[in-house]
Write a protein that holds these residues in place. Structure first.
Motif, mmCIF file in Angstrom:
data_model
loop_
_atom_site.group_PDB
_atom_site.id
_atom_site.type_symbol
_atom_site.label_atom_id
_atom_site.label_comp_id
_atom_site.label_asym_id
_atom_site.label_seq_id
_atom_site.Cartn_x
_atom_site.Cartn_y
_atom_site.Cartn_z
ATOM 1 N N PHE A 1 -6.677 0.751 -5.605
ATOM 2 C CA PHE A 1 -5.963 -0.201 -4.748
ATOM 3 C C PHE A 1 -6.922 -1.264 -4.220
ATOM 4 O O PHE A 1 -6.605 -2.455 -4.226
ATOM 5 N N TYR B 1 -7.153 5.092 -3.784
ATOM 6 C CA TYR B 1 -7.754 4.151 -2.831
ATOM 7 C C TYR B 1 -8.730 3.215 -3.538
ATOM 8 O O TYR B 1 -8.733 2.004 -3.287
ATOM 9 N N PHE C 1 0.829 -1.206 0.000
ATOM 10 C CA PHE C 1 0.000 0.000 0.000
ATOM 11 C C PHE C 1 0.863 1.255 0.000
ATOM 12 O O PHE C 1 0.666 2.163 -0.813
ATOM 13 N N GLU D 1 2.812 1.611 -3.406
ATOM 14 C CA GLU D 1 1.934 2.008 -4.506
ATOM 15 C C GLU D 1 1.407 3.429 -4.320
ATOM 16 O O GLU D 1 1.246 4.168 -5.294
ATOM 17 N N LYS D 2 1.167 3.811 -3.096
ATOM 18 C CA LYS D 2 0.687 5.165 -2.828
ATOM 19 C C LYS D 2 1.751 6.194 -3.208
ATOM 20 O O LYS D 2 1.445 7.198 -3.864
ATOM 21 N N ASN E 1 -6.887 -5.345 -5.102
ATOM 22 C CA ASN E 1 -6.644 -6.275 -3.997
ATOM 23 C C ASN E 1 -7.913 -6.936 -3.472
ATOM 24 O O ASN E 1 -7.883 -7.569 -2.414
#
Length: 168
Positions: free
Chosen positions: A152, A149, A111, A114-115, A156
């Motif tokens: 992501f 968000y 997370f 990737e953020k 996932n």
């Protein structure tokens, strides 16, 4: 002196709780005895908790949140009269804790990575640097971050569904 089924740290001053991964850096032991002889301790997690319950404690201890997983590690109390069924339950709890720690450490690392990549790519597309002229970190607004968000969570979704339904 060690009764069958009771796990004890061999080293003097060792972990009095009999946990397989040591309760802190100061009392980690390399072998344990369990009635039938000594065997090496195999750590369950790559990083042991950095806390140790006080001597004489007869309860499970919950530590501060782990930096990677954000989960609070538990050191399970091992009764000197632990039955085979109690031992199996404790071991299953330890395995479940380890599994949760690994999952959330990997998930949180992915997370964060990737953020940061998302923010960098959006700023680059706008022709901006990651820091402004005063040295402050440049951020994106809430609507732009909502795109990240949402994406992501979409990517996932299966992983989270497996986590929530896994009976491992």
């Amino acid at each position: 002196m060690a009764a069958v089924g009771v796990v004890r740290a061999v080293r003097a001053g060792g972990c009095r709780y009999g946990c397989r991964y040591g309760c802190c850096y100061g009392c980690f032991s390399s072998t344990v005895s369990s009635g039938g002889g000594e065997r090496p301790i195999v750590p369950l997690v790559t990083q042991r908790p950095r806390f140790c319950p006080p001597a004489g404690s007869r309860r499970d201890w919950i530590g501060p949140p782990d930096k990677r997983s954000n989960l609070r590690p538990v050191i399970f109390y091992v009764s000197p009269h632990e039955t085979p069924l109690e031992r199996r339950l404790r071991e299953l709890r330890e395995e479940t804790q380890e599994w949760n720690q690994r999952f959330w450490a990997r998930q949180n690392t992915a997370f964060r990575t990737e953020k940061e990549e998302f923010i960098y790519s959006r700023l680059k597309a706008k022709g901006l640097e990651t820091r402004d002229e005063t040295g402050q970190k440049v951020t994106l607004n809430a609507e732009e971050m909502a795109d990240f968000y949402k994406d992501f969570l979409r990517k996932n979704f299966r992983k989270h569904m497996h986590y929530n339904s896994c009976s491992c």
